[in-house]
Design a protein around this motif. Structure first.
Motif, PDB file in Angstrom:
ATOM      1  N   UNK A 162       2.240  -9.543  12.833  1.00  0.00           N
ATOM      2  CA  UNK A 162       3.359  -9.903  12.985  1.00  0.00           C
ATOM      3  C   UNK A 162       4.560  -8.572  12.803  1.00  0.00           C
ATOM      4  N   UNK A 163       4.238  -8.096  11.714  1.00  0.00           N
ATOM      5  CA  UNK A 163       5.004  -6.573  11.434  1.00  0.00           C
ATOM      6  C   UNK A 163       4.955  -5.704  12.551  1.00  0.00           C
ATOM      7  N   UNK A 164       3.736  -5.717  13.159  1.00  0.00           N
ATOM      8  CA  UNK A 164       3.682  -4.788  14.553  1.00  0.00           C
ATOM      9  C   UNK A 164       4.265  -5.444  15.657  1.00  0.00           C
ATOM     10  N   UNK A 165       4.648  -6.522  15.776  1.00  0.00           N
ATOM     11  CA  UNK A 165       5.103  -7.206  17.043  1.00  0.00           C
ATOM     12  C   UNK A 165       6.481  -6.763  17.248  1.00  0.00           C
ATOM     13  N   UNK A 166       7.361  -7.412  18.347  1.00  0.00           N
ATOM     14  CA  UNK A 166       8.484  -7.138  18.770  1.00  0.00           C
ATOM     15  C   UNK A 166       9.719  -7.962  18.298  1.00  0.00           C
ATOM     16  N   UNK A 167       9.304  -8.928  17.213  1.00  0.00           N
ATOM     17  CA  UNK A 167      10.332  -9.610  16.647  1.00  0.00           C
ATOM     18  C   UNK A 167      10.654  -9.177  15.219  1.00  0.00           C
ATOM     19  N   UNK A 168      11.697  -8.308  15.143  1.00  0.00           N
ATOM     20  CA  UNK A 168      11.992  -7.764  13.786  1.00  0.00           C
ATOM     21  C   UNK A 168      12.513  -8.902  12.808  1.00  0.00           C
ATOM     22  N   UNK A 169      13.019  -9.780  13.002  1.00  0.00           N
ATOM     23  CA  UNK A 169      13.150 -10.994  12.119  1.00  0.00           C
ATOM     24  C   UNK A 169      11.991 -11.592  11.500  1.00  0.00           C
ATOM     25  N   UNK A 170      11.012 -11.847  12.499  1.00  0.00           N
ATOM     26  CA  UNK A 170       9.667 -12.288  12.010  1.00  0.00           C
ATOM     27  C   UNK A 170       8.953 -11.460  11.175  1.00  0.00           C
ATOM     28  N   UNK A 171       9.033 -10.015  11.649  1.00  0.00           N
ATOM     29  CA  UNK A 171       8.340  -9.059  10.877  1.00  0.00           C
ATOM     30  C   UNK A 171       9.049  -8.930   9.391  1.00  0.00           C
ATOM     31  N   UNK A 172       9.987  -9.009   9.337  1.00  0.00           N
ATOM     32  CA  UNK A 172      10.838  -8.753   7.954  1.00  0.00           C
ATOM     33  C   UNK A 172      10.189  -9.903   7.185  1.00  0.00           C
ATOM     34  N   UNK A 173      10.192 -11.215   7.805  1.00  0.00           N
ATOM     35  CA  UNK A 173       9.711 -12.285   7.056  1.00  0.00           C
ATOM     36  C   UNK A 173       8.354 -11.951   6.646  1.00  0.00           C
ATOM     37  N   UNK A 211      12.989  -3.632   8.552  1.00  0.00           N
ATOM     38  CA  UNK A 211      11.487  -3.825   8.084  1.00  0.00           C
ATOM     39  C   UNK A 211      11.280  -2.904   6.891  1.00  0.00           C
ATOM     40  N   UNK A 212      11.854  -1.760   6.829  1.00  0.00           N
ATOM     41  CA  UNK A 212      11.759  -1.107   5.854  1.00  0.00           C
ATOM     42  C   UNK A 212      12.633  -1.593   4.494  1.00  0.00           C
ATOM     43  N   UNK A 213      13.596  -2.180   4.881  1.00  0.00           N
ATOM     44  CA  UNK A 213      14.437  -2.733   3.585  1.00  0.00           C
ATOM     45  C   UNK A 213      13.665  -4.001   3.246  1.00  0.00           C
ATOM     46  N   UNK A 214      12.785  -4.767   3.947  1.00  0.00           N
ATOM     47  CA  UNK A 214      12.207  -5.815   3.602  1.00  0.00           C
ATOM     48  C   UNK A 214      11.075  -5.492   2.714  1.00  0.00           C
TER      49      UNK A 214
END
Length: 88
Positions: free
Chosen positions: A36-47, A75-78
């Motif tokens: 999920x982190x490598x995917x295209x959805x930044x919100x989902x990746x951050x979660x 993602x870096x902030x998460x």
């Protein structure tokens, strides 16, 4: 008991994520979180990054380490928040 990508995604797709429920999936969920982190959805990746911090363990630490250098600042902030939360 195996953990599916679908199950991980469903738990993280909630507007208000129950991170305790995600953590209950344990380290078996970390490979799915990494996808999920490598995917295209930044919100989902951050979660997913934050969930890895809640789960903890060596695989989660590697994911957080990798996410701390991600191209997307969200993602870096998460990753930073997850590491602080876990006391790393």
């Amino acid at each position: 008991m195996p953990v599916s990508q679908r199950e991980v995604r469903q738990r993280l797709a909630q507007s208000k994520v129950d991170y305790r429920a995600v953590a209950a999936l344990g380290p078996r969920a970390v490979p799915h979180l990494a996808e999920l982190v490598d995917g295209n959805d930044a919100v989902l990746a951050a979660k997913a990054v934050y969930a890895a911090g809640v789960i903890g363990g060596p695989a989660s630490r590697r994911l957080l380490e990798s996410a701390s250098g991600h191209a997307d600042p969200i993602i870096r902030i998460a990753a930073s928040a997850a590491r602080r939360m876990a006391g790393r």
